[in-house]
Design a protein around this motif. Structure first.
Motif, PDB file in Angstrom:
ATOM      1  N   PHE A   1      17.095   9.105   4.983  1.00 41.91           N
ATOM      2  CA  PHE A   1      16.276   9.641   6.035  1.00 41.91           C
ATOM      3  C   PHE A   1      14.881   9.870   5.775  1.00 41.91           C
ATOM      4  O   PHE A   1      14.053  10.005   6.718  1.00 41.91           O
ATOM      5  N   ALA A   2      14.786  10.184   4.417  1.00 43.00           N
ATOM      6  CA  ALA A   2      13.247  10.683   3.965  1.00 43.00           C
ATOM      7  C   ALA A   2      12.586   9.640   3.576  1.00 43.00           C
ATOM      8  O   ALA A   2      12.820   8.879   2.730  1.00 43.00           O
ATOM      9  N   ILE A   3      11.675   9.168   4.490  1.00 45.22           N
ATOM     10  CA  ILE A   3      10.634   7.970   4.182  1.00 45.22           C
ATOM     11  C   ILE A   3       9.307   8.327   3.744  1.00 45.22           C
ATOM     12  O   ILE A   3       8.518   8.415   4.409  1.00 45.22           O
ATOM     13  N   VAL A   4       9.362   8.445   2.525  1.00 40.33           N
ATOM     14  CA  VAL A   4       7.975   8.936   1.901  1.00 40.33           C
ATOM     15  C   VAL A   4       7.776   8.212   0.427  1.00 40.33           C
ATOM     16  O   VAL A   4       8.916   7.759   0.025  1.00 40.33           O
ATOM     17  N   PRO A   5       6.657   8.077   0.000  1.00 42.32           N
ATOM     18  CA  PRO A   5       6.482   7.259  -1.139  1.00 42.32           C
ATOM     19  C   PRO A   5       7.202   8.201  -2.594  1.00 42.32           C
ATOM     20  O   PRO A   5       7.177   9.479  -2.640  1.00 42.32           O
ATOM     21  N   ARG A   6       8.081   7.338  -3.194  1.00 39.83           N
ATOM     22  CA  ARG A   6       8.616   7.885  -4.436  1.00 39.83           C
ATOM     23  C   ARG A   6       8.262   7.456  -5.620  1.00 39.83           C
ATOM     24  O   ARG A   6       8.270   8.266  -6.717  1.00 39.83           O
ATOM     25  N   THR A   7       7.766   6.275  -5.877  1.00 36.36           N
ATOM     26  CA  THR A   7       7.420   5.707  -7.208  1.00 36.36           C
ATOM     27  C   THR A   7       6.071   6.245  -7.387  1.00 36.36           C
ATOM     28  O   THR A   7       5.463   6.594  -6.702  1.00 36.36           O
ATOM     29  N   VAL A   8       5.856   6.388  -8.795  1.00 36.02           N
ATOM     30  CA  VAL A   8       4.474   6.368  -9.109  1.00 36.02           C
ATOM     31  C   VAL A   8       3.373   5.852  -8.775  1.00 36.02           C
ATOM     32  O   VAL A   8       2.426   6.441  -7.977  1.00 36.02           O
ATOM     33  N   GLU A   9       3.548   4.590  -8.400  1.00 37.79           N
ATOM     34  CA  GLU A   9       2.616   3.659  -7.924  1.00 37.79           C
ATOM     35  C   GLU A   9       2.667   3.869  -6.549  1.00 37.79           C
ATOM     36  O   GLU A   9       1.527   3.898  -5.835  1.00 37.79           O
ATOM     37  N   GLU A  10       3.595   4.194  -5.590  1.00 39.94           N
ATOM     38  CA  GLU A  10       3.377   4.421  -4.297  1.00 39.94           C
ATOM     39  C   GLU A  10       2.631   5.766  -4.224  1.00 39.94           C
ATOM     40  O   GLU A  10       2.148   5.841  -3.153  1.00 39.94           O
ATOM     41  N   ILE A  11       3.140   6.715  -4.913  1.00 39.78           N
ATOM     42  CA  ILE A  11       2.331   8.010  -4.474  1.00 39.78           C
ATOM     43  C   ILE A  11       0.963   7.895  -4.962  1.00 39.78           C
ATOM     44  O   ILE A  11       0.041   8.414  -3.927  1.00 39.78           O
ATOM     45  N   GLU A  12       0.632   7.228  -5.930  1.00 39.47           N
ATOM     46  CA  GLU A  12      -0.953   7.065  -6.150  1.00 39.47           C
ATOM     47  C   GLU A  12      -1.624   6.094  -5.205  1.00 39.47           C
ATOM     48  O   GLU A  12      -2.680   6.511  -4.849  1.00 39.47           O
ATOM     49  N   ALA A  13      -1.081   5.052  -4.599  1.00 38.83           N
ATOM     50  CA  ALA A  13      -1.486   4.293  -3.383  1.00 38.83           C
ATOM     51  C   ALA A  13      -1.731   5.166  -2.104  1.00 38.83           C
ATOM     52  O   ALA A  13      -2.589   5.069  -1.728  1.00 38.83           O
TER      53      ALA A  13
END
Length: 486
Positions: free
Chosen positions: A469-481
């Motif tokens: 249910f936690a819909i947040v950026p998780r990969t390095v690439e997702e977080i940086e974007a």
């Protein structure tokens, strides 16, 4: 249909609480009817709601939050209530009765309209409503054979809930021990309606975390991130409460597991090149979220930050892919520890056999807490170590687990592996030859001021796997974007 709703936010139907009452009634009769030897007659469950708490000896009250067991059964917002579930043993039909305080006329001047019993009845969809001062007369009229009250010790806090006191109690046969494990077990498996509330509050919390990630940059204060989260959760999500004190650690503070307390109130300036670990969860209608995001303050991971973050992410992914109905939670903790150590070894921080490292407890040097916990009406929800469930493991690196159960479909848990560089634990590890032999000391020391990484998701256990249910950026690439889009 009566419901709890903040503005146009999620509507929580009062049928949620009616269904909870029916579930408890069925569980009680299925598990205990023969042992009660009641024959026919009335069996009562009597619960006491939460009370207003003053700020020390002042006339200022803390903002009221309902006691969680009472919330589960009645969903009532007001303090000072009692609730009864009257069960006809022959028909197994429960009658719900709410008792509300009889407030003085002056209340209306200061606090607003005085609601009548029939208005409370419509608001909460219970069968009957009386004033608290009518409780004794109600019991005399009902003449129950047995009154079950609630008392038990919370396995997380170690605190014991005391059974309620009420006028005329000495006239009746009461039992304060039987109900606690049954009611707690009912809370472990979430209903469809509860799942939708939990999905909602997790989405609000997820969106608030993203707002924080887009806001944070070097030079901001940690508490500014906290304020962005709380503002979004309330202004957009209708969540008046947070589920716990926000943890907003940067730099070495990100290795303090429960940072953000009164003595360290998220009050450090965030520095360029540091990691941030923000652990925050909103609360809606009593139901909790608990999500942690770890990210670089400047929006770009260094190679060292990628190394640690991806090691934790690999541990998290392994558990998410393996957990399901019928799987041991202790085994999930072990799996997480194994994957973390394997990744640290692959990156050159550790040497030797991973099985031997696990046996030696090396995993606990990097992650001194359990893999996660049950979550629901309490952020560390009840049901962890009930009498019928496995006992707490005795091994030091497993003893912090908040439950050791076999997972069941309908459980709602956090999955939160971490990797921290905590001075005390680092020094202790280096001083122990049985631990030090696995460590590349030079590289280990390079991370002394790194802080920590935790990735925490709120996860529904299903028959075939998990739903996050936690819909947040998780990969390095997702977080940086995400951080670049601020």
């Amino acid at each position: 249909m009566a419901c709890f709703q903040m503005g146009s936010c999620h509507a929580v139907p009062m049928t949620l609480f009616k269904n909870n009452r029916n579930k408890v009634c069925k569980a009680l009769l299925d598990n205990s009817l023969d042992s009660l030897k009641l024959g026919s007659g009335q069996l009562l469950i009597l619960l006491e709601g939460g009370k207003d708490q003053s700020l020390y000896n002042t006339d200022v009250d803390y903002v009221f939050r309902q006691e969680s067991y009472f919330q589960y059964m009645f969903g009532a917002k007001e303090p000072g209530c009692y609730g009864i579930l009257s069960i006809d043993v022959k028909t197994a039909q429960p009658t719900s009765v709410l008792f509300v305080p009889r407030l003085p006329e002056e209340y209306e001047t200061w606090m607003g309209a005085l609601l009548k019993p029939e208005e409370f009845k419509a608001m909460y969809e219970v069968d009957e409503v009386y004033y608290v001062d009518e409780l004794e007369a109600y019991l005399e009229k009902t003449a129950p054979k047995l009154i079950l009250t609630l008392s038990g010790t919370n396995s997380d806090s170690g605190l014991t809930m005391q059974p309620p006191e009420f006028a005329g109690k000495e006239k009746y046969v009461t039992n304060c021990d039987l109900l606690y494990p049954i009611l707690s077990e009912c809370r472990v498996i979430k209903s469809k309606e509860e799942i939708e509330v939990l999905r909602y509050v997790a989405k609000v919390s997820s969106d608030a975390h993203i707002k924080v990630m887009q806001f944070i940059r070097p030079g901001r204060m940690e508490y500014e991130g906290e304020s962005v989260f709380l503002h979004h959760a309330y202004a957009v999500g209708g969540c008046r409460h947070a589920s716990y004190t926000c943890i907003c650690g940067s730099g070495t503070n990100s290795a303090i597991l429960h940072y953000g307390h009164a003595g360290a109130p998220n009050n450090r300036p965030i520095q360029n090149g540091e990691m941030c670990l923000f652990d925050m969860g909103a609360n809606y209608c009593g139901y909790a979220a608990d999500i942690t995001c770890s990210f670089p303050a400047n929006g770009k991971f260094t190679e060292d930050q990628k190394f640690i973050y991806n090691a934790v992410l690999a541990a998290r992914n392994a558990v998410m892919e393996t957990a399901r109905d019928g799987v041991s939670w202790v085994d999930m903790h072990k799996l997480s520890g194994r994957v973390l150590l394997e990744r640290l070894k692959a990156g050159g921080m550790l040497n030797g056999d991973v099985d031997e490292m696990l046996e030696a407890g090396l995993s606990g040097v990097f992650q001194p807490h359990g893999l996660g916990h049950l979550i629901g009406l309490d952020v560390h929800d009840v049901g962890g170590y009930l009498p019928a469930e496995p006992r707490r493991p005795s091994e030091p690196w497993l003893s912090k687990l908040r439950f050791a159960r076999i997972l069941k479909a309908g459980m709602y848990v956090t999955i939160e592996p971490g990797c921290y560089f905590i001075k005390q634990l680092m020094d202790k590890a280096l001083a122990d030859p049985q631990i030090r032999k696995y460590i590349n000391v030079e590289m280990f020391e390079r991370f002394r001021n790194f802080g920590g990484v935790r990735i925490e998701d709120d996860v529904l256990i299903t028959e075939t796997g998990t739903e996050n249910f936690a819909i947040v950026p998780r990969t390095v690439e997702e977080i940086e974007a995400t951080m670049a889009s601020k």
